[in-house]
Design a protein around this motif. Structure first.
Motif, PDB file in Angstrom:
ATOM      1  N   THR A   5       0.854  -1.188   0.000  1.00  0.00           N
ATOM      2  CA  THR A   5       0.000   0.000   0.000  1.00  0.00           C
ATOM      3  C   THR A   5       0.886   1.233   0.000  1.00  0.00           C
ATOM      4  O   THR A   5       2.101   1.127   0.042  1.00  0.00           O
ATOM      5  CB  THR A   5      -0.910   0.037   1.242  1.00  0.00           C
ATOM      6  OG1 THR A   5      -0.083  -0.041   2.388  1.00  0.00           O
ATOM      7  CG2 THR A   5      -1.911  -1.081   1.239  1.00  0.00           C
ATOM      8  N   ARG A  11      -1.980  -0.123  -8.285  1.00  0.00           N
ATOM      9  CA  ARG A  11      -3.380   0.144  -7.973  1.00  0.00           C
ATOM     10  C   ARG A  11      -4.141  -1.167  -7.963  1.00  0.00           C
ATOM     11  O   ARG A  11      -3.957  -2.027  -8.813  1.00  0.00           O
ATOM     12  CB  ARG A  11      -3.991   1.065  -9.038  1.00  0.00           C
ATOM     13  CG  ARG A  11      -3.313   2.402  -9.150  1.00  0.00           C
ATOM     14  CD  ARG A  11      -3.297   3.171  -7.877  1.00  0.00           C
ATOM     15  NE  ARG A  11      -4.625   3.715  -7.530  1.00  0.00           N
ATOM     16  CZ  ARG A  11      -4.864   4.376  -6.395  1.00  0.00           C
ATOM     17  NH1 ARG A  11      -3.906   4.530  -5.500  1.00  0.00           N
ATOM     18  NH2 ARG A  11      -6.065   4.848  -6.159  1.00  0.00           N
ATOM     19  N   LYS A  12      -5.002  -1.322  -6.988  1.00  0.00           N
ATOM     20  CA  LYS A  12      -5.855  -2.507  -6.951  1.00  0.00           C
ATOM     21  C   LYS A  12      -7.279  -2.053  -7.275  1.00  0.00           C
ATOM     22  O   LYS A  12      -7.598  -0.874  -7.191  1.00  0.00           O
ATOM     23  CB  LYS A  12      -5.752  -3.146  -5.573  1.00  0.00           C
ATOM     24  CG  LYS A  12      -4.379  -3.819  -5.409  1.00  0.00           C
ATOM     25  CD  LYS A  12      -4.156  -4.338  -4.016  1.00  0.00           C
ATOM     26  CE  LYS A  12      -3.932  -3.183  -3.068  1.00  0.00           C
ATOM     27  NZ  LYS A  12      -3.566  -3.620  -1.719  1.00  0.00           N
ATOM     28  N   LYS A  13      -8.093  -3.034  -7.654  1.00  0.00           N
ATOM     29  CA  LYS A  13      -9.383  -2.645  -8.205  1.00  0.00           C
ATOM     30  C   LYS A  13     -10.555  -3.260  -7.467  1.00  0.00           C
ATOM     31  O   LYS A  13     -10.547  -4.439  -7.122  1.00  0.00           O
ATOM     32  CB  LYS A  13      -9.429  -3.026  -9.686  1.00  0.00           C
ATOM     33  CG  LYS A  13      -8.342  -2.297 -10.465  1.00  0.00           C
ATOM     34  CD  LYS A  13      -8.410  -2.606 -11.922  1.00  0.00           C
ATOM     35  CE  LYS A  13      -7.365  -1.817 -12.681  1.00  0.00           C
ATOM     36  NZ  LYS A  13      -6.197  -2.637 -13.017  1.00  0.00           N
ATOM     37  N   ILE A  14     -11.575  -2.436  -7.277  1.00  0.00           N
ATOM     38  CA  ILE A  14     -12.788  -2.891  -6.586  1.00  0.00           C
ATOM     39  C   ILE A  14     -14.009  -2.654  -7.483  1.00  0.00           C
ATOM     40  O   ILE A  14     -14.106  -1.617  -8.149  1.00  0.00           O
ATOM     41  CB  ILE A  14     -12.941  -2.192  -5.210  1.00  0.00           C
ATOM     42  CG1 ILE A  14     -14.194  -2.679  -4.489  1.00  0.00           C
ATOM     43  CG2 ILE A  14     -12.957  -0.673  -5.326  1.00  0.00           C
ATOM     44  CD1 ILE A  14     -14.253  -2.314  -3.014  1.00  0.00           C
ATOM     45  N   MET A  35     -12.146   2.329   0.733  1.00  0.00           N
ATOM     46  CA  MET A  35     -11.069   1.492   0.213  1.00  0.00           C
ATOM     47  C   MET A  35      -9.988   2.301  -0.512  1.00  0.00           C
ATOM     48  O   MET A  35      -8.890   1.793  -0.750  1.00  0.00           O
ATOM     49  CB  MET A  35     -11.634   0.411  -0.728  1.00  0.00           C
ATOM     50  CG  MET A  35     -12.447  -0.665  -0.024  1.00  0.00           C
ATOM     51  SD  MET A  35     -11.564  -1.456   1.336  1.00  0.00           S
ATOM     52  CE  MET A  35     -10.308  -2.370   0.430  1.00  0.00           C
ATOM     53  N   TYR A  40      -7.210   1.267  -3.589  1.00  0.00           N
ATOM     54  CA  TYR A  40      -8.209   0.698  -4.504  1.00  0.00           C
ATOM     55  C   TYR A  40      -8.891   1.770  -5.335  1.00  0.00           C
ATOM     56  O   TYR A  40      -9.265   2.821  -4.828  1.00  0.00           O
ATOM     57  CB  TYR A  40      -9.269  -0.071  -3.715  1.00  0.00           C
ATOM     58  CG  TYR A  40      -8.775  -1.427  -3.285  1.00  0.00           C
ATOM     59  CD1 TYR A  40      -8.999  -2.550  -4.068  1.00  0.00           C
ATOM     60  CD2 TYR A  40      -8.047  -1.567  -2.103  1.00  0.00           C
ATOM     61  CE1 TYR A  40      -8.517  -3.788  -3.684  1.00  0.00           C
ATOM     62  CE2 TYR A  40      -7.564  -2.808  -1.714  1.00  0.00           C
ATOM     63  CZ  TYR A  40      -7.809  -3.919  -2.512  1.00  0.00           C
ATOM     64  OH  TYR A  40      -7.325  -5.133  -2.139  1.00  0.00           O
ATOM     65  N   GLU A  42     -12.149   2.212  -8.279  1.00  0.00           N
ATOM     66  CA  GLU A  42     -13.365   1.527  -8.692  1.00  0.00           C
ATOM     67  C   GLU A  42     -13.304   1.157 -10.170  1.00  0.00           C
ATOM     68  O   GLU A  42     -12.815   1.944 -10.983  1.00  0.00           O
ATOM     69  CB  GLU A  42     -14.556   2.455  -8.449  1.00  0.00           C
ATOM     70  CG  GLU A  42     -15.883   1.756  -8.603  1.00  0.00           C
ATOM     71  CD  GLU A  42     -17.070   2.680  -8.370  1.00  0.00           C
ATOM     72  OE1 GLU A  42     -16.902   3.914  -8.362  1.00  0.00           O
ATOM     73  OE2 GLU A  42     -18.179   2.140  -8.199  1.00  0.00           O
ATOM     74  N   ALA A  49     -11.701  -6.781 -11.619  1.00  0.00           N
ATOM     75  CA  ALA A  49     -11.551  -6.455 -10.199  1.00  0.00           C
ATOM     76  C   ALA A  49     -10.727  -7.463  -9.404  1.00  0.00           C
ATOM     77  O   ALA A  49     -10.635  -8.629  -9.758  1.00  0.00           O
ATOM     78  CB  ALA A  49     -12.935  -6.338  -9.572  1.00  0.00           C
ATOM     79  N   ASP A  50     -10.105  -6.966  -8.311  1.00  0.00           N
ATOM     80  CA  ASP A  50      -9.478  -7.834  -7.309  1.00  0.00           C
ATOM     81  C   ASP A  50     -10.480  -8.151  -6.196  1.00  0.00           C
ATOM     82  O   ASP A  50     -10.376  -9.165  -5.530  1.00  0.00           O
ATOM     83  CB  ASP A  50      -8.266  -7.135  -6.683  1.00  0.00           C
ATOM     84  CG  ASP A  50      -7.265  -6.700  -7.740  1.00  0.00           C
ATOM     85  OD1 ASP A  50      -6.692  -7.585  -8.383  1.00  0.00           O
ATOM     86  OD2 ASP A  50      -7.090  -5.472  -7.940  1.00  0.00           O
TER      87      ASP A  50
END
Ligand code: SAH
Ligand code: SF4
Ligand code: F3S
Length: 464
Positions: A5, A11-14, A35, A40, A42, A49-50
């Protein structure tokens, strides 16, 4: 914070899918906000998405079933992804999560996280535990801490920039216990946010370009939040304070209970021009016998008188409602009383549903449940009448000029779509793009069942 982080981390995705009422729309946006500090962003599809969160609704049987069929599809996606060495975390939030709790993971073991509507501010913590290989989590307590206080500051809310209209939750939960309804069980007892926090959020929204705010609550006119002097403010008080904020041109609130329409709120409809002349005031039935069995705590006559008082305060107000047909024991006579009430009130718009027995609610175990054919037949008759009224209301708008807040782009070239004061969708052609997000005077040319068509009188906004 985990090792990946912070700034510079990938970047992670939600992806959040929303079912049910506007409160869920608001909550979904807040889940994305909470998040964001963990890195995260969107995305629009589960494939990218993760984390996938289904923010669910339990109000009728069909709403809950949809969640399980979506989970079936997600199970396949999770398999595919894991074949590629990717992980997919699946969470279920909202009212089905609250109602089913542990049962949810038994029925759909693919679910990693079950999260009730009062606990989603803890999402980052749970996601981190799961990412570190922790076991599945079920969290459906109603914690004593204030969820809203734990959410990011208003100016950090990503969703602020989404357009000229916004939802703002001011109240949650319900103590009314209508005998058909799951909400008091899934959302808990009534809670009102303090006035100061709501004003802060509304100011931040206005600064971000929002011109119309819809105040949300399961029972929004039961609002009794604390003001700066430690006194309980009513919804009428709050509306006056919000209307004074620079940039806020329009206010709405939903959903109200007839028992909680007090004089101060009715007076606000007469005196606050920012409060739009449209009121969603669910009555459910026009039969006193059924209203009593529903525990609505008012009869048909009281409701009709109430609408008269509201119309005396603001003669132009358009009414909307919810109706349930086929409540246990509903006779043809009861149903006709509902039709009579609809004729007496005259609605601009309304929602209507077949009664759906909900586990754990008193009406679900009544013996005289109606066959589905009877419910369908009554629903059709009810909707025919409501449809006639809606067409009549929309047609009568032709020739009038009204301010429209453009909040969507239409299908055609240079077409904009907006909301009238009465919440109708208004389609306008030949509209310059710079009017998007603005309030503009529109002359209505034609009214249809579900929308209006109009033309611009001037190509400039009423309010910049
Ligand atoms: N708090 C609001 C709305 C709650 S749910 C109110 O008091 O009116 C939205 C609508 O769903 C309700 O108004 C009701 O018409 C409908 N509804 C709720 N439970 C239902 C059930 N078991 N079967 C069919 N419709 C239902
Ligand atoms: Fe449900 Fe009745 Fe509460 Fe509305 S007032 S949320 S219908 S229990
Ligand atoms: Fe559905 Fe829960 Fe809203 S049951 S209607 S999502 S309060």
């Amino acid at each position: 914070m985990g090792p990946d982080t912070g700034p510079g981390a990938p970047r992670k995705k939600i992806f959040v899918k929303t079912y049910g009422c506007q409160m869920n729309v608001y909550d979904s946006a807040r889940m994305v906000d909470v998040m964001a500090p963990s890195g995260y962003t969107e995305v629009d599809t589960p494939e990218e998405a993760d984390i996938v969160i289904l923010n669910t609704c339990h109000i009728r049987e069909k709403a809950a079933e949809k969640v399980y069929s979506e989970l079936g599809r997600l199970r396949e996606l999770k398999k595919e992804k894991s074949g590629r060495g990717e992980n997919l975390l699946i969470g279920v939030a909202g009212c089905v999560a609250q109602a089913e709790g542990e049962e949810m993971r038994r029925r759909a073991p693919v679910v990693d996280l079950v999260l009730g509507p009062q606990t989603y501010h803890r999402l980052p913590e749970y996601v981190e535990r799961l990412a570190n290989g922790g076991p599945g989590i079920v969290e459906t307590e109603f914690p004593a801490d204030d969820k809203f206080a734990s959410l990011p500051a208003p100016e950090r809310r990503k969703t602020l920039a989404r357009g000229a209209t916004a939802f703002l939750t001011i109240q949650e939960g319900c103590d009314k216990f209508c005998t058909f309804c799951v909400v008091p069980y899934t959302r808990g007892s009534e809670f009102s946010r303090p006035v100061a926090r709501i004003l802060d959020e509304a100011r931040a929204l206005a600064e971000a370009g929002v011109r119309e705010i819809t105040l949300l609550g399961q029972n929004v006119n039961a609002y009794h939040g604390e003001d700066e002097k430690g006194r309980a403010a009513t919804l009428g008080d709050l509306i006056r304070r919000l209307a004074a904020i620079d940039g806020i041109a329009r206010l709405r609130y939903t959903t109200s209970h007839p028992r909680d329409m007090d004089e101060a709120l009715i007076a606000a409809h007469a005196e606050v021009p920012e409060l739009m002349p449209y009121l969603h005031l669910p009555v459910q039935s026009g039969s006193d016998r059924i209203l009593a069995a529903m525990n609505r705590r008012h009869d048909a006559e009281t409701y009709i008188r109430l609408v008269e008082r509201i119309r005396a305060a603001n003669p132009g107000i358009a009414m909307s409602s919810d109706f349930i047909v086929g409540f246990p024991g509903e006779t043809e006579e009861d149903f006709e009383a509902t039709l009579a009430l609809i004729r007496a009130v005259g609605y601009a718009q309304a929602y209507s549903f077949k009664y759906s027995p909900r586990p754990g609610t008193p009406a679900a175990t009544e013996e005289d449940q109606l066959p589905v054919e009877a419910k369908s037949e009554r629903l059709q008759r009810l909707q025919a009448l409501l449809g006639e009224q809606q067409i009549a209301f929309n047609s009568a708008c032709a020739g009038r000029t009204m301010p429209v807040l453009f909040d969507r782009r239409g299908r055609g070239e240079s077409q904009l779509v907006g909301r009238s004061p009465y919440l109708q969708s208004v389609h306008v052609g030949d509209a310059p793009e710079n009017l998007f997000g603005k309030l503009v005077d529109v002359e209505i040319e034609e009214g249809y069942r579900n929308s209006l068509r109009g033309r611009l009188l001037r190509k400039e906004p009423v309010l910049a």
